[in-house]
Each structure stands twice: as C-alpha cells, then as structure tokens.
Design a protein around this motif. Structure first.
Motif, PDB file in Angstrom:
ATOM      1  N   TRP A   1       9.581  10.978   8.114  1.00 54.48           N
ATOM      2  CA  TRP A   1       9.023  11.694   9.256  1.00 54.48           C
ATOM      3  C   TRP A   1       9.951  12.809   9.714  1.00 54.48           C
ATOM      4  CZ3 TRP A   1       4.292  10.663  11.488  1.00 54.48           C
ATOM      5  CH2 TRP A   1       3.663   9.487  11.059  1.00 54.48           C
TER       6      TRP A   1
ATOM      7  N   ALA B   1       4.823  14.168   7.807  1.00 54.34           N
ATOM      8  CA  ALA B   1       5.286  12.934   7.204  1.00 54.34           C
ATOM      9  C   ALA B   1       5.008  12.956   5.717  1.00 54.34           C
ATOM     10  CB  ALA B   1       4.589  11.736   7.857  1.00 54.34           C
TER      11      ALA B   1
ATOM     12  N   GLN C   1      -4.089  15.258   5.783  1.00 56.41           N
ATOM     13  CA  GLN C   1      -3.180  14.959   4.691  1.00 56.41           C
ATOM     14  C   GLN C   1      -3.594  15.758   3.461  1.00 56.41           C
ATOM     15  OE1 GLN C   1      -3.460  10.954   2.951  1.00 56.41           O
ATOM     16  NE2 GLN C   1      -5.334  10.666   4.149  1.00 56.41           N
TER      17      GLN C   1
ATOM     18  N   ASN D   1       4.590  10.529   2.084  1.00 59.51           N
ATOM     19  CA  ASN D   1       4.175   9.204   1.624  1.00 59.51           C
ATOM     20  C   ASN D   1       3.931   9.243   0.127  1.00 59.51           C
ATOM     21  OD1 ASN D   1       3.388   6.547   1.840  1.00 59.51           O
ATOM     22  ND2 ASN D   1       1.271   7.025   2.381  1.00 59.51           N
TER      23      ASN D   1
ATOM     24  N   TYR E   1       3.562   5.720   6.150  1.00 59.29           N
ATOM     25  CA  TYR E   1       4.345   6.886   5.761  1.00 59.29           C
ATOM     26  C   TYR E   1       5.835   6.564   5.802  1.00 59.29           C
ATOM     27  CZ  TYR E   1       0.431  10.035   5.263  1.00 59.29           C
ATOM     28  OH  TYR E   1      -0.710  10.653   4.807  1.00 59.29           O
TER      29      TYR E   1
END
Length: 122
Positions: A112, A97, A50, A99, A109
């Motif tokens: 997608w 994804a 991430q 978030n 999240y």
C-alpha cells in the motif's frame, strides 16, 4: 517488497477532474495487479478500480464507472487514476495498492501507498 507513492490529489470543484499517479519501486511492477481504494472519514476503505498486468483488464466500482479510468505504464512503473465529473461524495483519501491477483478486497492486497487526499467541493 514494493514501495508505492501516490501523488496528484487536491481540492477541486464538483464536476472537475483530477489525475492521480502512483509510482512503484522495488520488485517487478509489471507482474502485479494494481488497485485504487479510497477511505472517507468514518468509513471503511472501499474498492475503486483495479488493472491487471500487463493492463488489458480493468474493473471499477459501480459508483465510479463511466467517470474514472485506471491505466498503467509499465515502462514508467506507474499506475494512474483519471477522475472526471467528480462529486462531493468522491471526497476521500485515495490509496494505491499492489496484489498478485485480481481482487476488490482491500485485505487481499499486499502493498500500500500512504494515500493522497482528494476533496471535492460542492
């Protein structure tokens, strides 16, 4: 609403490299944390990496640390996953994804993509 579209998957031999891209459209991309997850057949979806916004903080799963690099280009609304030294166990469908906060939990999240297949042959 954020729409995400992955690309760049394919078949590669062990030890090879691939770069995945995830193009985003919709709401302000640069304010979202972007993550990559993967799911192999018969297994749960697992966290890969991430990157925070604007892109100064990154986190990786232990299994890919040192081999994969996540990055983002906010001007292009795109996040990348550079995958080097690929192994057969990296074979999976890879998803990007979005978030609102840093998390390695898929359930947290909000948005997608459809996923892109990565297959690593031995």
């Amino acid at each position: 609403q954020v729409h995400l579209q992955e690309s760049g998957g394919g078949l590669v031999q062990a030890g090879g490299s691939l770069r995945l891209s995830c193009a985003a459209s919709g709401r302000t991309f640069s304010t979202y944390v972007m993550g990559w997850f993967r799911q192999a057949p018969g297994k749960e979806r697992e966290f890969v990496a991430q990157v925070s916004w604007p892109g100064y903080t990154t986190y990786y799963a232990d299994s890919v640390k040192g081999r994969f690099t996540i990055s983002r280009d906010n001007a292009k609304n795109t996040v990348y996953l550079q995958m080097n030294s690929l192994k057969p166990e990296d074979t999976a469908v890879y998803f990007c994804a979005a978030n609102s906060h840093l998390s390695n939990l898929a359930r947290e999240y909000d948005y997608w993509g459809q996923g892109t297949q990565v297959t690593v042959s031995s």
